[in-house]
Design a protein around this motif. Structure first.
Motif, PDB file in Angstrom:
ATOM      1  N   ALA A   1     -10.790   1.304  -6.145  1.00  0.00           N
ATOM      2  CA  ALA A   1     -10.677   1.036  -7.578  1.00  0.00           C
ATOM      3  C   ALA A   1     -10.876  -0.448  -7.858  1.00  0.00           C
ATOM      4  CB  ALA A   1      -9.315   1.483  -8.098  1.00  0.00           C
ATOM      5  N   HIS A   2     -11.378  -0.739  -9.066  1.00  0.00           N
ATOM      6  CA  HIS A   2     -11.537  -2.103  -9.562  1.00  0.00           C
ATOM      7  C   HIS A   2     -10.565  -2.288 -10.728  1.00  0.00           C
ATOM      8  CE1 HIS A   2     -15.520  -2.783  -7.546  1.00  0.00           C
ATOM      9  NE2 HIS A   2     -15.575  -1.460  -7.637  1.00  0.00           N
ATOM     10  N   ALA A   3      -9.998  -3.467 -10.856  1.00  0.00           N
ATOM     11  CA  ALA A   3      -9.158  -3.794 -12.003  1.00  0.00           C
ATOM     12  C   ALA A   3      -9.644  -5.104 -12.602  1.00  0.00           C
ATOM     13  CB  ALA A   3      -7.692  -3.903 -11.600  1.00  0.00           C
ATOM     14  N   HIS A   4      -9.730  -5.136 -13.929  1.00  0.00           N
ATOM     15  CA  HIS A   4     -10.257  -6.299 -14.638  1.00  0.00           C
ATOM     16  C   HIS A   4      -9.306  -6.711 -15.755  1.00  0.00           C
ATOM     17  CE1 HIS A   4     -14.197  -5.349 -12.763  1.00  0.00           C
ATOM     18  NE2 HIS A   4     -13.887  -4.084 -13.054  1.00  0.00           N
ATOM     19  N   THR A   5      -9.065  -8.004 -15.863  1.00  0.00           N
ATOM     20  CA  THR A   5      -8.401  -8.603 -17.013  1.00  0.00           C
ATOM     21  C   THR A   5      -9.334  -9.700 -17.505  1.00  0.00           C
ATOM     22  OG1 THR A   5      -7.248 -10.348 -15.794  1.00  0.00           O
ATOM     23  CG2 THR A   5      -6.168  -8.176 -15.899  1.00  0.00           C
TER      24      THR A   5
ATOM     25  N   ILE B   1      -9.395 -12.149 -14.459  1.00  0.00           N
ATOM     26  CA  ILE B   1      -9.363 -11.720 -13.050  1.00  0.00           C
ATOM     27  C   ILE B   1     -10.102 -10.391 -12.902  1.00  0.00           C
ATOM     28  CG2 ILE B   1      -7.877 -11.017 -11.136  1.00  0.00           C
ATOM     29  CD1 ILE B   1      -5.655 -12.685 -12.323  1.00  0.00           C
ATOM     30  N   SER B   2     -10.852 -10.270 -11.811  1.00  0.00           N
ATOM     31  CA  SER B   2     -11.432  -8.984 -11.406  1.00  0.00           C
ATOM     32  C   SER B   2     -11.151  -8.804  -9.922  1.00  0.00           C
ATOM     33  CB  SER B   2     -12.937  -8.943 -11.657  1.00  0.00           C
ATOM     34  OG  SER B   2     -13.217  -8.900 -13.041  1.00  0.00           O
ATOM     35  N   ARG B   3     -10.588  -7.662  -9.575  1.00  0.00           N
ATOM     36  CA  ARG B   3     -10.236  -7.410  -8.173  1.00  0.00           C
ATOM     37  C   ARG B   3     -10.674  -6.002  -7.787  1.00  0.00           C
ATOM     38  NH1 ARG B   3      -9.730 -12.086  -8.398  1.00  0.00           N
ATOM     39  NH2 ARG B   3      -7.922 -13.387  -7.862  1.00  0.00           N
ATOM     40  N   PHE B   4     -10.935  -5.815  -6.485  1.00  0.00           N
ATOM     41  CA  PHE B   4     -11.274  -4.505  -5.939  1.00  0.00           C
ATOM     42  C   PHE B   4     -10.312  -4.182  -4.808  1.00  0.00           C
ATOM     43  CE2 PHE B   4     -13.426  -2.152  -2.498  1.00  0.00           C
ATOM     44  CZ  PHE B   4     -13.598  -0.942  -3.150  1.00  0.00           C
ATOM     45  N   GLN B   5      -9.944  -2.914  -4.706  1.00  0.00           N
ATOM     46  CA  GLN B   5      -9.105  -2.450  -3.605  1.00  0.00           C
ATOM     47  C   GLN B   5      -9.719  -1.181  -3.031  1.00  0.00           C
ATOM     48  OE1 GLN B   5      -6.046  -3.632  -2.119  1.00  0.00           O
ATOM     49  NE2 GLN B   5      -6.770  -2.080  -0.680  1.00  0.00           N
ATOM     50  N   ALA B   6     -10.020  -1.213  -1.748  1.00  0.00           N
ATOM     51  CA  ALA B   6     -10.554  -0.021  -1.094  1.00  0.00           C
ATOM     52  C   ALA B   6      -9.477   1.048  -0.985  1.00  0.00           C
ATOM     53  CB  ALA B   6     -11.072  -0.373   0.299  1.00  0.00           C
ATOM     54  N   ALA B   7      -9.895   2.285  -0.912  1.00  0.00           N
ATOM     55  CA  ALA B   7      -8.951   3.387  -0.733  1.00  0.00           C
ATOM     56  C   ALA B   7      -8.329   3.314   0.652  1.00  0.00           C
ATOM     57  CB  ALA B   7      -9.658   4.722  -0.920  1.00  0.00           C
ATOM     58  N   VAL B   8      -7.155   3.897   0.783  1.00  0.00           N
ATOM     59  CA  VAL B   8      -6.487   3.974   2.081  1.00  0.00           C
ATOM     60  C   VAL B   8      -7.103   5.131   2.868  1.00  0.00           C
ATOM     61  CG1 VAL B   8      -4.296   4.380   3.257  1.00  0.00           C
ATOM     62  CG2 VAL B   8      -4.345   3.061   1.123  1.00  0.00           C
ATOM     63  N   PRO B   9      -7.602   4.894   4.065  1.00  0.00           N
ATOM     64  CA  PRO B   9      -8.196   5.990   4.845  1.00  0.00           C
ATOM     65  C   PRO B   9      -7.153   7.073   5.135  1.00  0.00           C
ATOM     66  CG  PRO B   9      -8.758   3.853   5.788  1.00  0.00           C
ATOM     67  CD  PRO B   9      -7.698   3.607   4.755  1.00  0.00           C
ATOM     68  N   THR B  10      -7.520   8.300   4.873  1.00  0.00           N
ATOM     69  CA  THR B  10      -6.598   9.409   5.135  1.00  0.00           C
ATOM     70  C   THR B  10      -7.392  10.700   5.232  1.00  0.00           C
ATOM     71  OG1 THR B  10      -4.536  10.463   4.401  1.00  0.00           O
ATOM     72  CG2 THR B  10      -6.158   9.968   2.704  1.00  0.00           C
TER      73      THR B  10
ATOM     74  N   LEU C   1       4.448  -6.999 -10.775  1.00  0.00           N
ATOM     75  CA  LEU C   1       3.626  -7.453  -9.656  1.00  0.00           C
ATOM     76  C   LEU C   1       2.213  -7.810 -10.120  1.00  0.00           C
ATOM     77  CD1 LEU C   1       4.704  -4.899  -6.915  1.00  0.00           C
ATOM     78  CD2 LEU C   1       5.614  -7.184  -7.366  1.00  0.00           C
ATOM     79  N   PRO C   2       1.535  -8.681  -9.384  1.00  0.00           N
ATOM     80  CA  PRO C   2       0.180  -9.085  -9.767  1.00  0.00           C
ATOM     81  C   PRO C   2      -0.817  -7.954  -9.574  1.00  0.00           C
ATOM     82  CG  PRO C   2       0.768 -10.047  -7.653  1.00  0.00           C
ATOM     83  CD  PRO C   2       2.014  -9.415  -8.198  1.00  0.00           C
ATOM     84  N   ILE C   3      -2.012  -8.173 -10.065  1.00  0.00           N
ATOM     85  CA  ILE C   3      -3.013  -7.121 -10.124  1.00  0.00           C
ATOM     86  C   ILE C   3      -3.382  -6.587  -8.746  1.00  0.00           C
ATOM     87  CG2 ILE C   3      -5.030  -8.659 -10.073  1.00  0.00           C
ATOM     88  CD1 ILE C   3      -6.179  -6.913 -12.375  1.00  0.00           C
ATOM     89  N   GLU C   4      -3.387  -7.472  -7.724  1.00  0.00           N
ATOM     90  CA  GLU C   4      -3.709  -7.024  -6.365  1.00  0.00           C
ATOM     91  C   GLU C   4      -2.683  -6.017  -5.866  1.00  0.00           C
ATOM     92  OE1 GLU C   4      -5.267 -11.200  -6.954  1.00  0.00           O
ATOM     93  OE2 GLU C   4      -3.360 -10.165  -7.345  1.00  0.00           O
ATOM     94  N   ASP C   5      -1.410  -6.256  -6.160  1.00  0.00           N
ATOM     95  CA  ASP C   5      -0.352  -5.345  -5.723  1.00  0.00           C
ATOM     96  C   ASP C   5      -0.357  -4.053  -6.535  1.00  0.00           C
ATOM     97  OD1 ASP C   5       0.495  -7.158  -3.800  1.00  0.00           O
ATOM     98  OD2 ASP C   5       1.903  -8.128  -5.150  1.00  0.00           O
ATOM     99  N   ARG C   6      -0.781  -4.134  -7.768  1.00  0.00           N
ATOM    100  CA  ARG C   6      -0.897  -2.920  -8.586  1.00  0.00           C
ATOM    101  C   ARG C   6      -1.950  -1.988  -7.988  1.00  0.00           C
ATOM    102  NH1 ARG C   6      -0.805  -5.474 -14.764  1.00  0.00           N
ATOM    103  NH2 ARG C   6       0.868  -6.977 -14.361  1.00  0.00           N
ATOM    104  N   LEU C   7      -3.093  -2.570  -7.644  1.00  0.00           N
ATOM    105  CA  LEU C   7      -4.146  -1.766  -7.026  1.00  0.00           C
ATOM    106  C   LEU C   7      -3.701  -1.197  -5.687  1.00  0.00           C
ATOM    107  CD1 LEU C   7      -7.217  -4.040  -7.801  1.00  0.00           C
ATOM    108  CD2 LEU C   7      -6.946  -1.679  -8.569  1.00  0.00           C
ATOM    109  N   ALA C   8      -3.022  -2.016  -4.901  1.00  0.00           N
ATOM    110  CA  ALA C   8      -2.595  -1.562  -3.572  1.00  0.00           C
ATOM    111  C   ALA C   8      -1.617  -0.402  -3.679  1.00  0.00           C
ATOM    112  CB  ALA C   8      -1.955  -2.726  -2.810  1.00  0.00           C
ATOM    113  N   ARG C   9      -0.668  -0.491  -4.601  1.00  0.00           N
ATOM    114  CA  ARG C   9       0.272   0.617  -4.752  1.00  0.00           C
ATOM    115  C   ARG C   9      -0.428   1.847  -5.316  1.00  0.00           C
ATOM    116  NH1 ARG C   9       6.118  -0.486  -7.347  1.00  0.00           N
ATOM    117  NH2 ARG C   9       6.090  -1.963  -5.585  1.00  0.00           N
ATOM    118  N   GLY C  10      -1.406   1.632  -6.179  1.00  0.00           N
ATOM    119  CA  GLY C  10      -2.150   2.761  -6.731  1.00  0.00           C
ATOM    120  C   GLY C  10      -2.899   3.544  -5.670  1.00  0.00           C
TER     121      GLY C  10
END
Length: 311
Positions: free
Chosen positions: A227-231, A234-243, A267-276
């Motif tokens: 997923a990508h998150a944009h404000t 800031i623009s950040r990308f987080q890869a999916a967790v392999p499963t 939490l900051p945007i990077e942590d939001r993506l990671a928890r998502g």
């Protein structure tokens, strides 16, 4: 009430491991995008409430009992005496293909009104109101109820999140675009897949247009890619967790619950993506819309690796 208020329909859910027409054993549960998010947030330690209607029937009792057992507040839930609880059926159309069929026309969930969403948001004063593009597709009154929830949330100082969640069987893209764009002035965070962005804006470059229009966060989900998150800054990308994927149904709702949970924690945007993406990985590793959603203490488990035994 503080915490999160989700607004939408929850249905009885029937799952079969073979094509439904063949009969055989089935598993009965409940499903609904907004209640999936409420359950996900509740398991992660947040106060979550669900606003919706069920029929005065046994499937309706199942919905209420399940949400209550998951710690979701039902202060604003309603029983409709003259409309049934909707049904959704999942069956295996082919090897790894799940077929979804809806039985929700005239359901209790479609009877939501603007008056009750306005009253609930005003009385509850939640921190966040979560909406999806499914509810306004159910009926004219449900569309008005969704808009009223967004407007009232802004009036009482609550944030609003919107998951586009376009369902082509419920309405066409033009009608969906009209309703979703009507909501945008009151929305803080938007969740959409790449192919849903054109429902929110006619601009060629959708994300900058949405941010320029006042949306605080645009989160673009890409399924197994991440997923990508944009404000605005800031623009950040987080890869999916392999499963290993057992069932992809509900993964989007799990991601939303994880992302919103981290946002509620400040939490900051990077942590939001990671928890998502972590919540999404838990969801797809099991079967069911919400059954495999993690608790807060579960979040670190996937880092231990496959085959780990906890003794």
């Amino acid at each position: 009430m503080s915490g999160v208020l989700t607004v939408g329909e929850t249905m009885a859910a029937l799952r079969t491991p073979l094509p439904l027409r063949l009969g055989g054993p089935a598993h009965l549960s409940v499903a609904g995008s907004e209640s999936n998010v409420a359950i996900g947030l509740s398991r992660l330690g947040h106060e979550a409430h669900w606003l919706g209607a069920v029929g005065d029937d046994q499937p309706g009792e199942l919905v209420l009992r399940t949400l209550r057992a998951e710690g979701v507040g039902l202060r604003f839930a309603r029983t409709a005496p003259d409309a049934p609880t909707g049904f959704i059926a999942f069956d295996r159309a082919a090897q790894d293909i799940t077929r979804v069929s809806y039985h929700r026309r005239g359901s209790a969930g479609s009877t939501l009104t603007a008056a009750e969403t306005t009253a609930a948001v005003t009385a509850g004063t939640p921190d966040l109101v979560h909406l999806t593009g499914i509810t306004p597709a159910l009926s004219g009154t449900a569309r008005a109820a969704t808009l009223a929830a967004a407007r009232t949330a802004r009036a009482v100082g609550a944030r609003v999140s919107l998951d586009v969640n376009h369902r082509a069987r419920l309405w066409g893209r033009a009608e969906a675009a009209d309703a979703l764009r009507e909501l945008l002035p009151w929305v803080d965070t938007v969740f959409a897949s790449e192919d849903e962005l054109d429902l929110l804006t006619a601009a060629d470059d959708a994300v900058p247009a949405l941010l320029a229009g006042g949306t605080a966060e645009v989160v673009v989900t890409a399924g197994a890619a991440g997923a990508h998150a944009h404000t605005p800054g800031i623009s950040r990308f987080q890869a999916a967790v392999p499963t290993t994927v057992a069932d992809s149904i509900g993964a989007g709702d799990a991601f939303v619950a994880g992302y919103l949970s981290a946002a509620l924690d400040g939490l900051p945007i990077e942590d939001r993506l990671a928890r998502g993406v972590t919540a999404g990985a838990f969801c797809v590793a099991g079967r069911g819309d919400w059954e495999s959603l993690p608790t807060r203490s579960d979040l670190a488990l996937l880092a231990r690796g496959d085959g780990t035994a906890l003794r």
